[in-house]
Enzyme design. Structure first.
Site, PDB file in Angstrom:
ATOM      1  N   ARG A  88       1.225  -0.922   0.287  1.00 12.87           N
ATOM      2  CA  ARG A  88       0.048  -0.034   0.061  1.00 12.87           C
ATOM      3  C   ARG A  88       0.437   1.482  -0.020  1.00 12.87           C
ATOM      4  NH1 ARG A  88      -5.003   0.713  -1.601  1.00 12.87           N
ATOM      5  NH2 ARG A  88      -5.139  -0.931  -0.697  1.00 12.87           N
ATOM      6  N   HIS A 332      -5.372  -4.462   4.837  1.00 19.33           N
ATOM      7  CA  HIS A 332      -4.991  -2.908   3.766  1.00 19.33           C
ATOM      8  C   HIS A 332      -3.314  -2.190   3.825  1.00 19.33           C
ATOM      9  CE1 HIS A 332      -6.064   1.448   1.948  1.00 19.33           C
ATOM     10  NE2 HIS A 332      -7.117   0.501   1.124  1.00 19.33           N
ATOM     11  N   CYS A 333      -3.102  -2.353   4.156  1.00 20.30           N
ATOM     12  CA  CYS A 333      -1.529  -1.633   4.372  1.00 20.30           C
ATOM     13  C   CYS A 333      -0.369  -2.892   3.234  1.00 20.30           C
ATOM     14  CB  CYS A 333      -0.940  -2.275   5.665  1.00 20.30           C
ATOM     15  SG  CYS A 333      -1.754  -0.840   7.130  1.00 20.30           S
ATOM     16  N   ILE A 334      -1.228  -3.878   3.397  1.00 21.12           N
ATOM     17  CA  ILE A 334      -0.423  -5.042   2.700  1.00 21.12           C
ATOM     18  C   ILE A 334      -0.626  -5.159   1.326  1.00 21.12           C
ATOM     19  CG2 ILE A 334       0.597  -5.936   4.320  1.00 21.12           C
ATOM     20  CD1 ILE A 334      -0.569  -8.580   3.904  1.00 21.12           C
TER      21      ILE A 334
END
Length: 342
Positions: A88, A332-334
């Site tokens: 992300r 969501h971050c990855i």
């Protein structure tokens, strides 16, 4: 004619999801057990996404053989040197051009504000690398920014936090007006809502200094999901109240007041490192589905119900995200979604 761009809502039709596989280093961890846990969790997210759409995973050349033992053949693997695996933030932010085609905004990445523990020489090249593989032109930006530091509704509204884009380790000379002009140019944002800060642990040494995608998500036009820490013993209790207050006093780009949907945080408050920043807000919307975080917590089922109602017609699937949060992020971050051309 000057090109204009608009970042679509995450609910727009997607072509694929991009991820990275954790190389040796901070996120992978030390020891066989920690490494297996990280690899298994990243792979579980990839396979959850692949139930709904194609997934491509960028893998460091030194990790390709072992990555394939965790990733099934339905996952496309491409090779590139990596420092870490937070796609992300290191990947491009995909936007639509005025003709409906797709572009990739390549922000400057400097390890979440040049943090002393971070490495980013390789990761700083991933934005343009992924855009090239996606066969989309690059929109270059001089703004130090990460994909986790923004949320949009696809209609001109953008969310940001004052502690990220205005961070002295990122953009020390820029004002809100400067950032908003760049958001307008690259994201089509005509209205930016600035949140004062992110969650407590995310503002500690190994955090991002306050990414928005762990505290608020725009589920539909005029509808915002907000992380709701309900226990006054947790410092995020006050932060949740602050964020709700910002939205209660603001409108979206079209002038509509927000319908605020509180999403209760998990009931667990601490781990071995202190107060946790576990959050159900850090989910990924995909074609026909939502890939959400679970924490083996009583509020997991509550969150699934809220997300199912917030994204009608989409199947909510969960992945145990505790190993991700222990390493500094969530689902969501990855991940990074690539929208289809309009």
């Amino acid at each position: 004619m000057t090109k204009t761009f608009m970042m679509p809502s995450e609910t727009a039709v997607q072509e694929r999801v991009w991820m990275a596989f954790p190389p040796e280093g901070y996120s992978l961890g030390e020891g066989d057990e920690a490494k297996h846990e990280a690899r298994s969790t990243w792979a579980a997210v990839a396979h959850a996404c692949a139930r709904f759409e194609p997934v491509t995973v960028v893998v460091d050349p030194a990790e390709v053989h072992i990555a394939r033992t965790y990733l099934s053949d339905e996952i496309t693997i491409v090779e590139a040197p990596l420092d870490d695996a937070w796609m992300r933030d290191i990947g491009p932010t995909f936007v639509h051009a005025d003709d409906g085609s797709v572009r990739g905004v390549d922000w400057v990445f400097n390890g979440w504000g040049a943090q002393d523990w971070a490495r980013w020489e390789k990761d700083a090249r991933i934005g343009s690398f992924v855009a090239g593989l996606a066969d989309v032109p690059v929109v270059s930006s001089a703004l130090v920014n990460e994909g986790g530091g923004i949320q949009v509704d696809g209609l001109g509204t953008a969310l940001a936090t004052e502690t990220v884009q205005l961070d002295s380790g990122r953009n020390p000379a820029l004002t809100k007006d400067d950032v908003e002009r760049e958001f307008a140019r690259t994201l089509g944002a005509t209205h930016v809502i600035w949140l004062p800060r992110g969650l407590t642990r995310d503002n500690e040494r190994f955090g991002t200094r306050g990414h928005v995608d762990i505290v608020a998500a725009i589920a539909a036009p005029g509808v915002v999901l907000v992380d709701d820490q309900q226990d006054p013993a947790h410092p995020d209790f006050e932060i949740s109240a602050e964020i709700r207050d910002v939205f209660s006093r603001s409108v979206d780009a079209l002038g509509r007041p927000w319908r605020i949907v509180n999403v209760p945080a998990p009931t667990v408050l601490e781990d071995d490192e202190g107060f946790v920043d576990y959050s159900y807000i850090n989910h990924l919307v995909v074609n026909g589905g939502v890939v959400a975080c679970s924490f083996d917590d009583p509020n997991d089922a509550v969150a699934v119900k809220i997300l199912s109602e917030a994204y009608p017609g989409r199947e909510v699937v969960t992945v145990d995200a505790r190993p991700l949060f222990e390493r500094g992020g969530g689902i969501h971050c990855i991940t990074q979604q690539q929208p289809s051309p309009r």
